[in-house]
Design a protein around this motif. Structure first.
Motif, PDB file in Angstrom:
ATOM      1  N   ILE A   1      -9.688  12.763 -37.733  1.00  0.00           N
ATOM      2  CA  ILE A   1     -11.183  12.338 -37.394  1.00  0.00           C
ATOM      3  C   ILE A   1     -11.712  13.726 -37.699  1.00  0.00           C
ATOM      4  CG2 ILE A   1     -12.455  12.288 -35.068  1.00  0.00           C
ATOM      5  CD1 ILE A   1     -10.507  10.450 -34.134  1.00  0.00           C
ATOM      6  N   LYS A   2     -11.208  14.767 -37.411  1.00  0.00           N
ATOM      7  CA  LYS A   2     -11.798  16.053 -37.764  1.00  0.00           C
ATOM      8  C   LYS A   2     -12.218  16.494 -39.228  1.00  0.00           C
ATOM      9  CE  LYS A   2     -11.139  20.760 -36.253  1.00  0.00           C
ATOM     10  NZ  LYS A   2     -10.108  21.764 -35.813  1.00  0.00           N
ATOM     11  N   VAL A   3     -11.405  15.824 -40.081  1.00  0.00           N
ATOM     12  CA  VAL A   3     -11.444  15.999 -41.552  1.00  0.00           C
ATOM     13  C   VAL A   3     -12.746  15.123 -41.780  1.00  0.00           C
ATOM     14  CG1 VAL A   3     -10.559  15.382 -43.545  1.00  0.00           C
ATOM     15  CG2 VAL A   3      -9.340  16.786 -42.025  1.00  0.00           C
ATOM     16  N   MET A   4     -12.556  13.785 -41.388  1.00  0.00           N
ATOM     17  CA  MET A   4     -13.902  12.833 -41.667  1.00  0.00           C
ATOM     18  C   MET A   4     -15.034  13.102 -41.080  1.00  0.00           C
ATOM     19  SD  MET A   4     -11.807   9.127 -41.978  1.00  0.00           S
ATOM     20  CE  MET A   4     -12.746   8.316 -42.619  1.00  0.00           C
ATOM     21  N   ARG A   5     -15.083  13.800 -40.057  1.00  0.00           N
ATOM     22  CA  ARG A   5     -16.272  14.207 -39.344  1.00  0.00           C
ATOM     23  C   ARG A   5     -16.960  15.390 -40.187  1.00  0.00           C
ATOM     24  NH1 ARG A   5     -19.780  11.404 -37.018  1.00  0.00           N
ATOM     25  NH2 ARG A   5     -20.604  13.054 -35.713  1.00  0.00           N
ATOM     26  N   TYR A   6     -16.205  16.323 -40.624  1.00  0.00           N
ATOM     27  CA  TYR A   6     -16.554  17.401 -41.307  1.00  0.00           C
ATOM     28  C   TYR A   6     -17.236  17.074 -42.929  1.00  0.00           C
ATOM     29  CZ  TYR A   6     -14.984  21.095 -38.286  1.00  0.00           C
ATOM     30  OH  TYR A   6     -14.601  21.890 -37.205  1.00  0.00           O
ATOM     31  N   TYR A  62     -19.080   7.393 -36.953  1.00  0.00           N
ATOM     32  CA  TYR A  62     -17.807   6.942 -35.946  1.00  0.00           C
ATOM     33  C   TYR A  62     -16.963   5.471 -36.460  1.00  0.00           C
ATOM     34  CZ  TYR A  62     -20.115  10.234 -32.842  1.00  0.00           C
ATOM     35  OH  TYR A  62     -20.674  11.241 -32.103  1.00  0.00           O
ATOM     36  N   MET A  63     -17.878   4.497 -36.760  1.00  0.00           N
ATOM     37  CA  MET A  63     -17.226   3.365 -37.059  1.00  0.00           C
ATOM     38  C   MET A  63     -16.420   3.199 -38.402  1.00  0.00           C
ATOM     39  SD  MET A  63     -17.595   0.463 -35.814  1.00  0.00           S
ATOM     40  CE  MET A  63     -16.756  -1.059 -36.108  1.00  0.00           C
ATOM     41  N   LYS A  64     -16.836   3.765 -39.449  1.00  0.00           N
ATOM     42  CA  LYS A  64     -16.145   4.121 -40.473  1.00  0.00           C
ATOM     43  C   LYS A  64     -14.614   4.926 -40.227  1.00  0.00           C
ATOM     44  CE  LYS A  64     -19.405   3.636 -44.147  1.00  0.00           C
ATOM     45  NZ  LYS A  64     -19.824   3.843 -45.262  1.00  0.00           N
ATOM     46  N   ILE A  65     -14.905   5.961 -39.524  1.00  0.00           N
ATOM     47  CA  ILE A  65     -13.601   6.867 -39.012  1.00  0.00           C
ATOM     48  C   ILE A  65     -12.626   5.877 -38.194  1.00  0.00           C
ATOM     49  CG2 ILE A  65     -12.520   8.637 -37.657  1.00  0.00           C
ATOM     50  CD1 ILE A  65     -15.352  10.288 -38.386  1.00  0.00           C
ATOM     51  N   ALA A  66     -13.251   5.040 -37.370  1.00  0.00           N
ATOM     52  CA  ALA A  66     -12.400   4.220 -36.542  1.00  0.00           C
ATOM     53  C   ALA A  66     -11.528   2.913 -37.561  1.00  0.00           C
ATOM     54  CB  ALA A  66     -13.233   3.496 -35.270  1.00  0.00           C
ATOM     55  N   GLU A  67     -12.335   2.576 -38.322  1.00  0.00           N
ATOM     56  CA  GLU A  67     -11.572   1.652 -39.251  1.00  0.00           C
ATOM     57  C   GLU A  67     -10.653   2.095 -40.158  1.00  0.00           C
ATOM     58  OE1 GLU A  67     -14.985   0.383 -41.784  1.00  0.00           O
ATOM     59  OE2 GLU A  67     -16.031  -1.046 -40.120  1.00  0.00           O
ATOM     60  N   ALA A  68     -10.854   3.430 -40.558  1.00  0.00           N
ATOM     61  CA  ALA A  68      -9.993   4.022 -41.398  1.00  0.00           C
ATOM     62  C   ALA A  68      -8.444   4.631 -40.693  1.00  0.00           C
ATOM     63  CB  ALA A  68     -10.263   5.463 -42.119  1.00  0.00           C
ATOM     64  N   ALA A  69      -8.933   4.881 -39.363  1.00  0.00           N
ATOM     65  CA  ALA A  69      -7.731   5.414 -38.298  1.00  0.00           C
ATOM     66  C   ALA A  69      -7.101   4.218 -37.615  1.00  0.00           C
ATOM     67  CB  ALA A  69      -8.318   6.607 -37.442  1.00  0.00           C
ATOM     68  N   GLY A  70      -7.727   2.990 -37.445  1.00  0.00           N
ATOM     69  CA  GLY A  70      -7.111   2.089 -36.748  1.00  0.00           C
ATOM     70  C   GLY A  70      -7.344   2.262 -35.121  1.00  0.00           C
ATOM     71  N   LEU A  71      -8.637   2.937 -34.799  1.00  0.00           N
ATOM     72  CA  LEU A  71      -8.889   3.124 -33.664  1.00  0.00           C
ATOM     73  C   LEU A  71     -10.259   2.441 -33.385  1.00  0.00           C
ATOM     74  CD1 LEU A  71      -8.088   6.938 -33.535  1.00  0.00           C
ATOM     75  CD2 LEU A  71      -6.771   5.184 -32.378  1.00  0.00           C
ATOM     76  N   SER A  72     -10.357   2.482 -31.908  1.00  0.00           N
ATOM     77  CA  SER A  72     -11.804   1.756 -31.549  1.00  0.00           C
ATOM     78  C   SER A  72     -12.931   2.925 -31.783  1.00  0.00           C
ATOM     79  CB  SER A  72     -11.772   1.336 -30.209  1.00  0.00           C
ATOM     80  OG  SER A  72     -11.847   2.612 -29.127  1.00  0.00           O
ATOM     81  N   ARG A  73     -14.142   2.216 -31.755  1.00  0.00           N
ATOM     82  CA  ARG A  73     -15.413   3.365 -32.285  1.00  0.00           C
ATOM     83  C   ARG A  73     -15.689   4.302 -31.131  1.00  0.00           C
ATOM     84  NH1 ARG A  73     -20.550   4.151 -31.216  1.00  0.00           N
ATOM     85  NH2 ARG A  73     -20.541   2.519 -29.425  1.00  0.00           N
ATOM     86  N   ASP A  74     -15.374   3.566 -29.604  1.00  0.00           N
ATOM     87  CA  ASP A  74     -15.614   4.310 -28.638  1.00  0.00           C
ATOM     88  C   ASP A  74     -14.588   5.608 -28.386  1.00  0.00           C
ATOM     89  OD1 ASP A  74     -17.905   2.992 -27.999  1.00  0.00           O
ATOM     90  OD2 ASP A  74     -17.013   1.475 -26.741  1.00  0.00           O
ATOM     91  N   SER A  75     -13.464   5.110 -28.550  1.00  0.00           N
ATOM     92  CA  SER A  75     -12.247   6.387 -28.703  1.00  0.00           C
ATOM     93  C   SER A  75     -12.736   7.559 -29.722  1.00  0.00           C
ATOM     94  CB  SER A  75     -11.015   5.849 -28.752  1.00  0.00           C
ATOM     95  OG  SER A  75     -10.595   5.390 -29.888  1.00  0.00           O
ATOM     96  N   VAL A  76     -12.793   6.959 -30.591  1.00  0.00           N
ATOM     97  CA  VAL A  76     -13.434   8.325 -31.774  1.00  0.00           C
ATOM     98  C   VAL A  76     -14.677   8.812 -31.265  1.00  0.00           C
ATOM     99  CG1 VAL A  76     -14.198   8.424 -34.114  1.00  0.00           C
ATOM    100  CG2 VAL A  76     -12.333   6.796 -33.778  1.00  0.00           C
ATOM    101  N   ARG A  77     -15.847   8.179 -30.870  1.00  0.00           N
ATOM    102  CA  ARG A  77     -17.001   8.903 -30.444  1.00  0.00           C
ATOM    103  C   ARG A  77     -16.619   9.651 -29.295  1.00  0.00           C
ATOM    104  NH1 ARG A  77     -20.267   6.612 -26.587  1.00  0.00           N
ATOM    105  NH2 ARG A  77     -22.294   7.711 -26.418  1.00  0.00           N
ATOM    106  N   PHE A  78     -15.878   9.345 -28.071  1.00  0.00           N
ATOM    107  CA  PHE A  78     -15.356  10.132 -26.891  1.00  0.00           C
ATOM    108  C   PHE A  78     -14.798  11.521 -27.493  1.00  0.00           C
ATOM    109  CE2 PHE A  78     -12.360  11.153 -23.646  1.00  0.00           C
ATOM    110  CZ  PHE A  78     -13.418  11.469 -22.607  1.00  0.00           C
ATOM    111  N   TYR A  79     -13.546  11.366 -28.563  1.00  0.00           N
ATOM    112  CA  TYR A  79     -13.146  12.397 -28.916  1.00  0.00           C
ATOM    113  C   TYR A  79     -14.180  13.575 -29.496  1.00  0.00           C
ATOM    114  CZ  TYR A  79     -10.120  15.492 -31.665  1.00  0.00           C
ATOM    115  OH  TYR A  79      -9.325  16.624 -32.200  1.00  0.00           O
ATOM    116  N   CYS A  80     -14.795  12.912 -30.160  1.00  0.00           N
ATOM    117  CA  CYS A  80     -15.802  13.742 -31.305  1.00  0.00           C
ATOM    118  C   CYS A  80     -16.558  14.615 -30.300  1.00  0.00           C
ATOM    119  CB  CYS A  80     -16.678  12.816 -31.993  1.00  0.00           C
ATOM    120  SG  CYS A  80     -15.645  12.405 -33.544  1.00  0.00           S
ATOM    121  N   LYS A  81     -17.243  13.872 -29.192  1.00  0.00           N
ATOM    122  CA  LYS A  81     -18.165  14.368 -28.359  1.00  0.00           C
ATOM    123  C   LYS A  81     -17.332  15.606 -27.481  1.00  0.00           C
ATOM    124  CE  LYS A  81     -21.509  10.911 -27.983  1.00  0.00           C
ATOM    125  NZ  LYS A  81     -22.877  11.572 -27.582  1.00  0.00           N
ATOM    126  N   ARG A  82     -16.135  15.054 -27.175  1.00  0.00           N
ATOM    127  CA  ARG A  82     -15.563  16.001 -26.101  1.00  0.00           C
ATOM    128  C   ARG A  82     -15.153  17.402 -27.068  1.00  0.00           C
ATOM    129  NH1 ARG A  82     -10.296  13.380 -24.372  1.00  0.00           N
ATOM    130  NH2 ARG A  82      -9.842  13.767 -26.496  1.00  0.00           N
TER     131      ARG A  82
END
Length: 100
Positions: A9-14, A19-39
């Motif tokens: 997630i960190k690599v892809m955000r940089y 969020y949606m493309k990261i979630a698809e690549a990592a196999g996670l939900s968009r909301d969990s990726v978004r929550f981690y990024c905001k936190r």
């Protein structure tokens, strides 16, 4: 969420990926990726967050995930380590990130 997911997630955000493309690549939900990024200070628009990646960052992270799509790479036992999933992704990356 594993430590591997957090690193991906960190690599892809940089790289400015949303969020949606990261979630698809990592196999996670968009909301969990978004929550981690905001936190962890990675929230906001991907294009605003895009950071100029220096050579050290590329050398550390590029051998674990594809620089273009963010999927985990499988390396051969011998030979050079890969940075991209395929030649098409390599071409796209070099087009979008020209060397100075």
């Amino acid at each position: 969420m594993t430590e591997e997911h957090r690193l991906q997630i960190k690599v892809m955000r940089y790289q400015g990926i949303g969020y949606m493309k990261i979630a698809e690549a990592a196999g996670l939900s968009r909301d969990s990726v978004r929550f981690y990024c905001k936190r962890n200070g990675l929230g906001g628009l991907g294009k605003d967050l895009k950071v100029k990646i220096d050579e050290k960052f590329i050398s550390e992270m590029s051998y674990q995930y594809c620089l273009s799509c963010g999927l985990k790479l499988e390396h051969p036992k011998r030979g050079a380590k890969k940075k991209y999933c395929s030649f098409a992704f390599k071409r796209d990356w070099e087009r979008d990130n020209p060397k100075l």
